[in-house]
Design a protein around this motif. Structure first.
Motif, PDB file in Angstrom:
ATOM      1  N   PRO A   1     -53.100   7.806  -0.234  1.00  0.00           N
ATOM      2  CA  PRO A   1     -51.941   8.995  -0.402  1.00  0.00           C
ATOM      3  C   PRO A   1     -52.285   9.790  -1.699  1.00  0.00           C
ATOM      4  CG  PRO A   1     -51.050   7.089   0.581  1.00  0.00           C
ATOM      5  CD  PRO A   1     -52.188   6.531   0.142  1.00  0.00           C
ATOM      6  N   VAL A   2     -52.801   9.118  -2.498  1.00  0.00           N
ATOM      7  CA  VAL A   2     -52.835   9.485  -3.975  1.00  0.00           C
ATOM      8  C   VAL A   2     -53.637  10.816  -3.931  1.00  0.00           C
ATOM      9  CG1 VAL A   2     -53.729   9.043  -6.242  1.00  0.00           C
ATOM     10  CG2 VAL A   2     -52.726   7.336  -5.183  1.00  0.00           C
ATOM     11  N   VAL A   3     -54.743  10.902  -3.412  1.00  0.00           N
ATOM     12  CA  VAL A   3     -55.394  12.227  -3.243  1.00  0.00           C
ATOM     13  C   VAL A   3     -54.876  13.367  -2.763  1.00  0.00           C
ATOM     14  CG1 VAL A   3     -57.603  10.985  -3.628  1.00  0.00           C
ATOM     15  CG2 VAL A   3     -56.853  11.400  -1.189  1.00  0.00           C
ATOM     16  N   VAL A   4     -53.946  13.008  -1.716  1.00  0.00           N
ATOM     17  CA  VAL A   4     -53.318  14.076  -0.793  1.00  0.00           C
ATOM     18  C   VAL A   4     -52.065  14.607  -1.672  1.00  0.00           C
ATOM     19  CG1 VAL A   4     -51.651  14.631   1.152  1.00  0.00           C
ATOM     20  CG2 VAL A   4     -53.560  12.704   1.441  1.00  0.00           C
ATOM     21  N   ALA A   5     -51.412  13.755  -2.472  1.00  0.00           N
ATOM     22  CA  ALA A   5     -50.515  14.243  -3.474  1.00  0.00           C
ATOM     23  C   ALA A   5     -51.148  14.920  -4.797  1.00  0.00           C
ATOM     24  CB  ALA A   5     -49.511  12.926  -4.208  1.00  0.00           C
ATOM     25  N   MET A   6     -52.226  14.825  -4.971  1.00  0.00           N
ATOM     26  CA  MET A   6     -52.899  15.532  -6.043  1.00  0.00           C
ATOM     27  C   MET A   6     -53.326  16.660  -5.656  1.00  0.00           C
ATOM     28  SD  MET A   6     -55.514  12.404  -7.519  1.00  0.00           S
ATOM     29  CE  MET A   6     -56.475  13.401  -8.743  1.00  0.00           C
ATOM     30  N   GLY A   7     -53.398  16.904  -4.065  1.00  0.00           N
ATOM     31  CA  GLY A   7     -53.903  18.043  -3.688  1.00  0.00           C
ATOM     32  C   GLY A   7     -55.240  18.429  -3.424  1.00  0.00           C
ATOM     33  N   VAL A   8     -56.008  17.546  -3.468  1.00  0.00           N
ATOM     34  CA  VAL A   8     -57.410  17.325  -3.198  1.00  0.00           C
ATOM     35  C   VAL A   8     -57.714  17.005  -1.644  1.00  0.00           C
ATOM     36  CG1 VAL A   8     -58.003  17.148  -5.782  1.00  0.00           C
ATOM     37  CG2 VAL A   8     -58.029  15.306  -4.031  1.00  0.00           C
ATOM     38  N   GLY A   9     -57.055  16.297  -1.172  1.00  0.00           N
ATOM     39  CA  GLY A   9     -57.148  15.877   0.496  1.00  0.00           C
ATOM     40  C   GLY A   9     -58.207  14.642   0.448  1.00  0.00           C
ATOM     41  N   HIS A  10     -58.138  13.969   1.416  1.00  0.00           N
ATOM     42  CA  HIS A  10     -58.954  12.827   1.733  1.00  0.00           C
ATOM     43  C   HIS A  10     -60.347  13.298   1.288  1.00  0.00           C
ATOM     44  CE1 HIS A  10     -55.464  11.264   4.231  1.00  0.00           C
ATOM     45  NE2 HIS A  10     -55.634  10.494   3.198  1.00  0.00           N
ATOM     46  N   PHE A  11     -61.031  12.443   0.478  1.00  0.00           N
ATOM     47  CA  PHE A  11     -62.405  12.397   0.127  1.00  0.00           C
ATOM     48  C   PHE A  11     -62.732  13.922  -0.740  1.00  0.00           C
ATOM     49  CE2 PHE A  11     -62.522   9.309   3.192  1.00  0.00           C
ATOM     50  CZ  PHE A  11     -63.508   8.319   2.655  1.00  0.00           C
ATOM     51  N   GLY A  12     -61.557  14.516  -1.075  1.00  0.00           N
ATOM     52  CA  GLY A  12     -61.602  15.712  -1.785  1.00  0.00           C
ATOM     53  C   GLY A  12     -62.181  16.971  -1.172  1.00  0.00           C
TER      54      GLY A  12
ATOM     55  N   ALA B   1     -52.015  -9.806  -8.960  1.00  0.00           N
ATOM     56  CA  ALA B   1     -52.972  -8.714  -9.408  1.00  0.00           C
ATOM     57  C   ALA B   1     -52.967  -7.582  -8.073  1.00  0.00           C
ATOM     58  CB  ALA B   1     -54.427  -9.529  -9.503  1.00  0.00           C
ATOM     59  N   ALA B   2     -52.430  -8.020  -6.882  1.00  0.00           N
ATOM     60  CA  ALA B   2     -52.541  -6.937  -6.014  1.00  0.00           C
ATOM     61  C   ALA B   2     -51.419  -5.975  -6.032  1.00  0.00           C
ATOM     62  CB  ALA B   2     -52.664  -7.690  -4.663  1.00  0.00           C
ATOM     63  N   ILE B   3     -50.252  -6.380  -6.735  1.00  0.00           N
ATOM     64  CA  ILE B   3     -49.382  -5.343  -6.934  1.00  0.00           C
ATOM     65  C   ILE B   3     -49.662  -4.151  -7.616  1.00  0.00           C
ATOM     66  CG2 ILE B   3     -46.972  -5.489  -7.733  1.00  0.00           C
ATOM     67  CD1 ILE B   3     -46.395  -8.163  -6.852  1.00  0.00           C
ATOM     68  N   PRO B   4     -49.943  -4.301  -9.064  1.00  0.00           N
ATOM     69  CA  PRO B   4     -50.067  -2.842  -9.688  1.00  0.00           C
ATOM     70  C   PRO B   4     -50.841  -1.892  -9.168  1.00  0.00           C
ATOM     71  CG  PRO B   4     -50.388  -4.935 -11.114  1.00  0.00           C
ATOM     72  CD  PRO B   4     -50.346  -5.351  -9.706  1.00  0.00           C
ATOM     73  N   PRO B   5     -51.959  -2.183  -8.578  1.00  0.00           N
ATOM     74  CA  PRO B   5     -52.952  -0.884  -8.125  1.00  0.00           C
ATOM     75  C   PRO B   5     -51.995  -0.015  -6.829  1.00  0.00           C
ATOM     76  CG  PRO B   5     -54.506  -2.683  -8.227  1.00  0.00           C
ATOM     77  CD  PRO B   5     -52.842  -3.193  -8.464  1.00  0.00           C
ATOM     78  N   ASN B   6     -51.263  -1.001  -6.156  1.00  0.00           N
ATOM     79  CA  ASN B   6     -50.621  -0.447  -4.807  1.00  0.00           C
ATOM     80  C   ASN B   6     -49.274   0.149  -5.218  1.00  0.00           C
ATOM     81  OD1 ASN B   6     -52.427  -1.301  -2.424  1.00  0.00           O
ATOM     82  ND2 ASN B   6     -52.118  -3.267  -3.623  1.00  0.00           N
ATOM     83  N   LEU B   7     -48.780   0.028  -6.066  1.00  0.00           N
ATOM     84  CA  LEU B   7     -47.644   0.865  -6.656  1.00  0.00           C
ATOM     85  C   LEU B   7     -47.624   2.237  -6.554  1.00  0.00           C
ATOM     86  CD1 LEU B   7     -46.165  -1.668  -9.314  1.00  0.00           C
ATOM     87  CD2 LEU B   7     -45.495  -1.674  -6.995  1.00  0.00           C
ATOM     88  N   PHE B   8     -48.707   2.595  -7.385  1.00  0.00           N
ATOM     89  CA  PHE B   8     -48.997   4.128  -7.404  1.00  0.00           C
ATOM     90  C   PHE B   8     -49.229   4.729  -6.140  1.00  0.00           C
ATOM     91  CE2 PHE B   8     -52.089   7.961  -8.888  1.00  0.00           C
ATOM     92  CZ  PHE B   8     -50.765   8.711  -9.169  1.00  0.00           C
ATOM     93  N   VAL B   9     -49.984   4.067  -5.098  1.00  0.00           N
ATOM     94  CA  VAL B   9     -50.263   4.335  -3.758  1.00  0.00           C
ATOM     95  C   VAL B   9     -48.904   4.488  -3.199  1.00  0.00           C
ATOM     96  CG1 VAL B   9     -51.414   3.661  -1.741  1.00  0.00           C
ATOM     97  CG2 VAL B   9     -52.290   3.378  -3.816  1.00  0.00           C
ATOM     98  N   ALA B  10     -47.973   3.450  -3.079  1.00  0.00           N
ATOM     99  CA  ALA B  10     -46.750   3.319  -2.505  1.00  0.00           C
ATOM    100  C   ALA B  10     -45.550   4.595  -3.076  1.00  0.00           C
ATOM    101  CB  ALA B  10     -46.124   2.115  -2.745  1.00  0.00           C
TER     102      ALA B  10
END
Length: 255
Positions: free
Chosen positions: A197-208, A49-58
């Motif tokens: 790292p997802v929010v950084v890749a989205m261009g919004v930065g940490h905590f937007g 269960a821990a694998i799927p959510p972390n793949l996008f992050v990785a």
């Protein structure tokens, strides 16, 4: 004759005592084996269960592409989780089976709650785009071509499966819990997302910080909805279910 009977009585009482002791030891050993088996299966389920959510992050951290990670880790983790469910049922671990099943259903229902709030926030300008659509194009490796019907199906399926995965983790770790336990859990998941790292890749930065206050507000409210619905569902369905942490304590207490 009476003397002989008196002499035999202590021996027979001793034999009965030894018999009861052996039975108690046998029961304790059987219980210990059952708890050990349950814990092994639960630990494997948590890992899957821990694998799927972390793949996008990785993927967004640059370790690999999401499409490659899906083939190498996502699909096998789903298959192995299905195998764990089958083994749990036929091994007589029906409570564990129901606990995992409840987690999956609770996570799916909770994700519906999350999406209602997230969609409202997106319409009001609190989110930069449709995250499931981004997941879809990355899963099918068609970022340059843009979203398609198939990529949207893949992205939304992955998004909801992430919700189910968080539901499994919650159900196994918490057991039954309370509504507010789920709410706190949802907030923690939301904070973890905004630190990834997802929010950084989205261009919004940490905590937007590079997007505006609407982003963190939308994310937190959406995850409050997710956690509250998740906690309510698990509380209703996991009556009498224990946290695996309780099983661990009980197992070591018998040592």
């Amino acid at each position: 004759m009476q003397v002989d009977l008196l002499r035999e009585r202590p021996d027979s009482e001793f034999a009965r005592s030894c018999g009861f002791q052996r039975k108690e030891e046998e029961i304790m050993n059987n219980t210990k084996r059952s708890e050990s088996k349950k814990l092994v299966l639960a630990a494997l389920a948590l890992l899957m269960a821990a694998i799927p959510p972390n793949l996008f992050v990785a993927a967004e951290a640059g370790y690999s592409t999401l499409s490659s990670l899906a083939v190498e880790f996502l699909i096998p983790s789903i298959v192995f989780l299905a195998i764990i469910l089958v083994i749990s049922w036929f091994a007589g671990e029906h409570q564990l089976f129901r606990q995992i099943r409840t987690g999956i259903l609770a996570g799916l229902v909770g994700t519906i709650g999350l999406e209602i709030v997230r969609e409202i926030g997106f319409r009001l300008g609190g989110m930069p785009g449709e995250l499931p659509e981004l997941m879809g194009v990355l899963l099918l490796n068609r970022f340059a071509d843009g979203p398609s019907l198939l990529s949207n199906i893949a992205g939304w399926s992955y998004h909801f499966w992430n919700g189910a995965s968080f539901g499994i983790i919650y159900s196994l770790f918490i057991g039954r819990g309370r509504y507010r336990t789920g709410t706190i859990y949802g907030i923690l998941v939301g904070i973890g997302f905004m630190m990834s790292p997802v929010v950084v890749a989205m261009g919004v930065g940490h905590f937007g910080v590079d997007f505006g206050w609407g982003f963190p507000v939308t994310v937190i409210l959406a995850h409050i909805a997710f956690g509250t619905v998740l906690g309510w569902f698990v509380f209703k369905k996991n009556e009498g279910q224990k946290s695996i942490l309780t099983s661990v304590k009980a197992l070591f207490a018998k040592e």
